[in-house]
Design a protein around this motif. Structure first.
Motif, short mmCIF file in Angstrom:
data_model
loop_
_atom_site.label_atom_id
_atom_site.label_comp_id
_atom_site.label_asym_id
_atom_site.label_seq_id
_atom_site.Cartn_x
_atom_site.Cartn_y
_atom_site.Cartn_z
N GLU A 1 0.81 -1.21 0.00
CA GLU A 1 0.00 0.00 0.00
C GLU A 1 0.85 1.26 0.00
N SER B 1 -2.29 -0.21 -10.09
CA SER B 1 -2.31 1.24 -10.24
C SER B 1 -3.21 1.90 -9.20
N MET B 2 -2.71 2.98 -8.63
CA MET B 2 -3.52 3.78 -7.71
C MET B 2 -4.71 4.42 -8.43
N ILE C 1 -8.25 3.18 -7.42
CA ILE C 1 -8.81 3.35 -6.07
C ILE C 1 -10.23 3.91 -6.16
N THR D 1 7.55 1.73 -5.63
CA THR D 1 7.07 2.64 -6.65
C THR D 1 8.25 3.48 -7.10
#
Length: 382
Positions: free
Chosen positions: A204, A287-288, A291, A346
């Motif tokens: 996360e 990929s964020m 979200i 990342t």
């Protein structure tokens, strides 16, 4: 090898333990880790609570304590008693987490609930539940009319779940992941409660929030999870989530500045690799952008007039990657083995690497707030 971000523009903030001295506030300059602890800023909390944390870090005088590549590559097994090592980059901050904010984790939580913690039922349930609710809820805004219509349809099919409630309903799931000072840093062991036989890493992005509610930076985290324990009952969330060494953070906080900010967090691609002593290897990227609630929305659900955090907090944003690959037997899915090396990375935040053990075998947490205050007072910093 350095696990720090390669971007030389990054304003980095962290903590290191210096033998004979104690926990120290650090930054990175020209490849060196610099101790910037001072009477004005004796803790990371004091820096993140400053009006301008970036100016504090950039303007601080300090002492080089080692090469960033050396410190970030250290592990619990390679540390020596006379050398500094990195800690989790937060201290007095509350450690909070948000759940089921991605479709992948939403699906897997529903499966855990339906399986009642029984790993052998997961594969069949995954197929059944996917057929009912599909695989793409990423465009569905939680709490919207469309989401509520889907809720009613799922209730009619007897497919509703408490995890769907927080996944697509109006209220986010926010819980306490760990106590202040208890998170482990890069290279440390991460702990699994030994009662668990079905568990996984949760890679996360973690945002750092000041007591005003302002997001001041981000780091990486592993929200270690016991799938069988939580699957038996959501009321066991504390046992599933909060055990010795079960929260990892690091390697550094990257402060929001002219080179990095909310847009970079929102666009981040997060990778996960697991390498086992049995030769097992797992890797994936997510990929964020997928979200369901923005970091700002999640921060607002956590801190505000309804709840204050005078020392600030960090907030895990939820996992976007739920490993399901078979490991020990066909249809049995993934679970950890002791000795697994988990690396979360990342491009903008670097990499956080930890080795899996049992929470009963990881070094016990003994250095709490009282110990920190005594240490800082003894150094003339309080």
């Amino acid at each position: 090898m350095s696990f720090a971000p390669e971007d030389q523009r990054a304003t980095l903030l962290g903590r290191a333990f210096r033998p004979g001295i104690g926990p120290s506030v650090v930054t990175v300059r020209d490849g060196a880790v610099i101790d910037i602890t001072s009477k004005a800023y004796p803790t990371v909390r004091d820096v993140t609570e400053a009006d301008d944390p970036v100016a504090v870090v950039r303007g601080a005088k300090g002492e080089a304590i080692g090469d960033v590549g050396t410190l970030t590559a250290q592990t619990a097994a390679t540390r020596t008693a006379d050398a500094p090592y990195l800690l989790a980059p937060v201290d007095l901050h509350a450690v909070k987490a948000s759940g089921v904010t991605f479709v992948a984790s939403l699906m897997e939580r529903v499966i855990e609930e339906q399986a009642r913690g029984d790993l052998s039922k997961a594969a069949a349930l995954r197929s059944e539940i996917t057929g009912l609710i599909g695989t793409d809820l990423s465009r569905l805004k939680p709490g919207s009319e469309q989401a509520m219509a889907l809720k009613e349809a799922l209730i009619a099919k007897k497919a509703w779940s408490q995890y769907l409630e927080v996944g697509i309903g109006p209220d986010a799931e926010i819980f306490t992941k760990a106590q202040p000072m208890s998170a482990v840093g890069p290279g440390a062991y991460v702990g699994l409660h030994p009662v668990s036989s079905w568990n996984n890493p949760e890679p996360e992005i973690v945002i750092v929030i000041a007591s005003t509610g302002r997001i001041v930076g981000a780091t990486l985290g592993n929200d270690v999870n016991l799938r069988d324990v939580e699957g038996r009952s959501a009321l066991l969330l504390g046992k599933a989530k909060d055990n010795n060494a079960s929260a990892a953070l690091g390697p550094f906080i990257r402060l929001y500045d002219e080179s990095f900010g909310a847009a970079d967090v929102a666009a981040a691609e997060v990778s996960l690799t697991v390498t086992g002593e049995d030769g097992f290897e797992l890797s994936g990227r997510s990929s964020m952008r997928q979200i369901s609630r923005s970091p700002e929305e999640l921060a607002g659900a956590t801190i505000g007039s309804h709840h204050q955090y005078p020392d600030g907090l960090v907030l895990y944003l939820g996992t976007m990657f739920a490993p399901v690959e078979d490991r020990d037997a066909p249809g049995q899915g993934f679970t950890h083995h002791p000795g697994d090396v988990v690396t979360i990375a990342t491009e903008t935040l670097g990499a956080l690497s930890n080795t899996v053990t049992y929470s009963t075998e990881a070094p016990p947490w003994t250095f709490g707030m009282r110990e920190l205050m005594a240490n800082l007072a003894g150094r003339g910093l309080l």
